[in-house]
Scaffold this active site. Structure first.
Site, PDB file in Angstrom:
ATOM      1  N   THR A 185       0.768  -1.241   0.000  1.00 40.36           N
ATOM      2  CA  THR A 185       0.000   0.000   0.000  1.00 40.36           C
ATOM      3  C   THR A 185       0.811   1.312   0.000  1.00 40.36           C
ATOM      4  O   THR A 185       1.870   1.378   0.599  1.00 40.36           O
ATOM      5  CB  THR A 185      -0.831  -0.057   1.305  1.00 40.36           C
ATOM      6  OG1 THR A 185      -1.490  -1.298   1.345  1.00 40.36           O
ATOM      7  CG2 THR A 185      -1.802   1.067   1.422  1.00 40.36           C
TER       8      THR A 185
ATOM      9  N   GLY B 187      -3.593  -6.194   6.453  1.00 41.52           N
ATOM     10  CA  GLY B 187      -4.911  -5.597   6.577  1.00 41.52           C
ATOM     11  C   GLY B 187      -5.766  -6.181   7.683  1.00 41.52           C
ATOM     12  O   GLY B 187      -6.468  -5.447   8.395  1.00 41.52           O
TER      13      GLY B 187
HETATM   14  N1  GLY Z   1      -2.720  -3.156   3.794  1.00 40.00           N
HETATM   15  C1  GLY Z   1      -3.226  -3.635   2.590  1.00 40.00           C
HETATM   16  C2  GLY Z   1      -4.035  -4.827   2.685  1.00 40.00           C
HETATM   17  O1  GLY Z   1      -3.919  -5.601   3.616  1.00 40.00           O
HETATM   18  O2  GLY Z   1      -4.837  -5.032   1.808  1.00 40.00           O
END
Ligand code: GLY
Length: 319
Positions: A176, A230
């Site tokens: 990200t 995430g």
């Molecule tokens: N931080 C990005 C994801 O886990 O999709």
């Protein structure tokens, strides 16, 4: 909260946590510096808002093939690209986000359109694509968004769990992108955009587009953008945890460090955050091997990627 007229415009950018392979390390550092400088110029030369600055910075990162966002996004279990993004305005607490969107180059700008042109906060999947077509946003063939590195990573990791475990110290991982800013009127904003994690299930949505998880902005405290695993980030609502710590009196840096430590302690989570306070204090914290970041404020650019790094150069708007 009413904005003050004396804030020093400040922007912080990150290019994602995880290991950052050596062969793209230099390009990753250069990429975040370029994006931060462009966002800073929006704040200082063009008289743009914090929202304009973070959108500008993230669009540049989405176009840069070394980052997992826009072009360069990683592939899901079906070998397809599904992208998530969020933008948030600290003055109104309005946010716009898209999840599992496909075939567009700049999910962050579509997220902004969700915030500004709809009554909704998040639009997902086919609905997000439909909205992008209604707006006349050019549709991009998936192949145009996919890099050789993303394909290589997908071939290596067919299982999401294996990808997550090995992203920490393999030579393949990157994540990200995001930006946070405060403008001269004291308004804060944040933006986060991602292709997610290699081999994620079709339809899996990570932290990035979820308000309070992948990003949060509030003029009463500051703005935050997150990167990393995430599911762990969502478990501790990481971005809101950072602003909560600031509300309790922590500095931007202390709030960032404390929140990353909390995620590690509670769910063994790995990732990183960037922070700007409403006064323009900044914070950068990560517990992965690397996270490229850059801060521009007061004619100076600071940057780093490995733990403990904090390089500094003068910056002029003409540079
Ligand atoms: N931080 C990005 C994801 O886990 O999709």
């Amino acid at each position: 909260m009413a904005a003050t007229a004396t804030t020093t415009p400040t922007i912080v950018v990150h290019g994602g946590a995880w290991s950052i392979p050596d062969d793209i390390a230099e390009a990753s550092q250069a990429g975040v510096k370029t994006a931060a400088e462009a966002g800073y110029k929006v704040l200082t030369t063009s008289g743009g808002s914090a929202l304009d600055a973070v959108e500008t910075a993230v669009r540049i990162l989405e176009d840069d093939v070394v980052f997992d966002a826009g072009t360069g996004s990683v592939l899901n279990s079906a070998g397809d690209v599904e992208m998530d993004a969020i933008i948030m305005d600290g003055r109104s607490l309005r946010a716009g986000s898209v999840a599992c969107v496909q075939n567009i180059a700049h999910p962050i700008s579509l997220a902004r359109q969700v915030m500004e042109k709809t009554d909704h906060t998040m639009i997902a999947g086919v609905g997000a694509n439909l909205f992008s077509k209604e707006l006349g946003i050019p549709q991009v063939p998936t192949d145009q968004l996919v890099t050789d590195d993303a394909r290589k990573q997908w071939e290596e990791y067919h299982k999401y769990k294996r990808a997550v475990n090995e992203l920490f110290d393999s030579q393949l991982g990157h994540d990200t992108v995001g930006a946070v800013a405060v403008d001269s009127e004291g308004n804060v904003a944040c933006a986060t955009s991602t292709g997610g994690i290699t081999a994620k299930r079709v339809g899996r949505v990570g932290d990035s587009p979820v308000i309070g998880c992948g990003a949060y902005a509030d003029n009463d405290s500051g703005a935050v953008s997150c990167t990393g695993h995430g599911e762990a980030i969502m478990s501790v609502t990481l971005a809101r945890t950072v602003t909560f710590n600031m509300e309790q009196g922590a500095s931007a840096q202390a709030a960032a460090d404390k929140s990353i430590a909390y995620m590690k302690q509670r769910v063994d989570g790995t990732g990183g955050v960037i922070v700007v306070s409403r006064e323009g204090q900044t914070g950068v914290s990560f517990n992965t091997r690397r996270m490229p970041w850059a801060v521009v404020r007061d004619g100076t650019i600071r940057f780093g990627m490995n733990p403990g790094e904090n390089f500094q150069n003068e910056f002029t708007n003409s540079s």
